[in-house]
Scaffold this active site. Sequence first.
Site, short mmCIF file in Angstrom:
data_model
loop_
_atom_site.label_atom_id
_atom_site.label_comp_id
_atom_site.label_asym_id
_atom_site.label_seq_id
_atom_site.Cartn_x
_atom_site.Cartn_y
_atom_site.Cartn_z
N ASP A 13 -2.02 -5.65 12.52
CA ASP A 13 -0.95 -6.61 12.68
C ASP A 13 0.02 -6.44 11.51
O ASP A 13 -0.31 -5.82 10.49
CB ASP A 13 -1.55 -8.02 12.69
CG ASP A 13 -0.51 -9.08 13.01
OD1 ASP A 13 0.36 -8.82 13.85
OD2 ASP A 13 -0.57 -10.17 12.41
N ASP A 15 2.80 -9.20 10.29
CA ASP A 15 2.96 -10.43 9.50
C ASP A 15 1.59 -10.98 9.10
O ASP A 15 0.71 -11.17 9.94
CB ASP A 15 3.72 -11.48 10.30
CG ASP A 15 5.16 -11.07 10.53
OD1 ASP A 15 5.84 -10.75 9.55
OD2 ASP A 15 5.61 -11.07 11.70
N ASP A 209 -4.77 -11.12 10.69
CA ASP A 209 -4.92 -12.31 9.85
C ASP A 209 -5.21 -13.56 10.67
O ASP A 209 -5.35 -14.64 10.11
CB ASP A 209 -3.66 -12.54 9.02
CG ASP A 209 -2.48 -13.00 9.89
OD1 ASP A 209 -2.17 -12.30 10.88
OD2 ASP A 209 -1.88 -14.05 9.60
#
Length: 259
Positions: A13, A15, A209
Site C-alpha cells: 500500500d 499511504d 497499514d
Amino acid sequence: MADRKPIDSWLTDMDGVLIHEGVPIPGADAFLKKLRDSGRPFLVLTNNSIYTPRDLHARLRRMGLDVPEENIWTSALATAQFLADQRPGGSAYVIGEAGLTTALHDVGYVLTDHDPDFVVLGETRTYSFETLTKAVRLVSGGARFIATNPDNVGPSTEGDLPATGSVAALITAATGRKPYFVGKPNPLMMRAGLNAIGAHSETSAMIGDRMDTDVLAGLEAGMRTFLVLTGVTQPKDIDSFPFRPSQVVDSIADLVDLI
C-alpha cells in the site's frame, strides 16, 4: 503446516506505508531501492482513484521516492480492467477524476450520460448535487452500479474527507441498489495486480497499514501479509479483528532485509 515458499514478489500500500501526509516514511526509499535493484516484481497499490500512474509517479518522485509508472496499481486501473472483462467496449457514466476517466478511455470505454451500461463512482474533490442526482436516476433506470473502492473517508491535511464509500451509501439509500466495489479489500484487485506483474500469490506478500483493507485483501488473495504500524491500524486494534496478519512490524524499514 508446511513452510511457505520464499517471497519473490511484493505488493505494498502507499499511504501509511510509504508516505504519511505527503512525507516519506523512514525506510521507504531504502525498501523501494532494494526492490528495484533486486529485479523482483513489485507493485505500489492505492485505493485512491483520483490520479493516473503517471501523476503518482511524479508526486512520489517529488517526495524523493522513485516508483516507475508500471509499478503503480490503482483502484481505477483495476476497475477499468474489470469492466473491460465484463463488458468489452461498454459505456459508463463516471463520477471521478482523471485517474478513473483515463483508465476507462484506455480500455475502450465510452463515457456518457445517455443510457450507460454502468454508473462508475470514484474519488473526487468536487462531488456535486447535479452529478449525484444523475447517478441516482441512471442507477434507478437500470444502469449497473460500480464503485472503485469502499473507503468511507480519505485523509487530508485538514482532517478526514468523505470518500467513495460514503457517497456510494448515499446513492444506495436513494436507489436501493448496492455497488460492486472493485478495490481493496476485494481480492480481485490483488489478483489483477499479481497478474499484471506475472506473480503468484504463493510467493507474494502484501504490506499494508490497515487490517480491514490491506491485510484482509492480501489474506483473501492467498498472500503473506505484513501489517505496519505507521498508519491507521494500531496494536490495540489488531485483536478486534477475527483474522491476523502473518507478521506485525513497526514500519517498512523492518522489511528491507527480507528482500
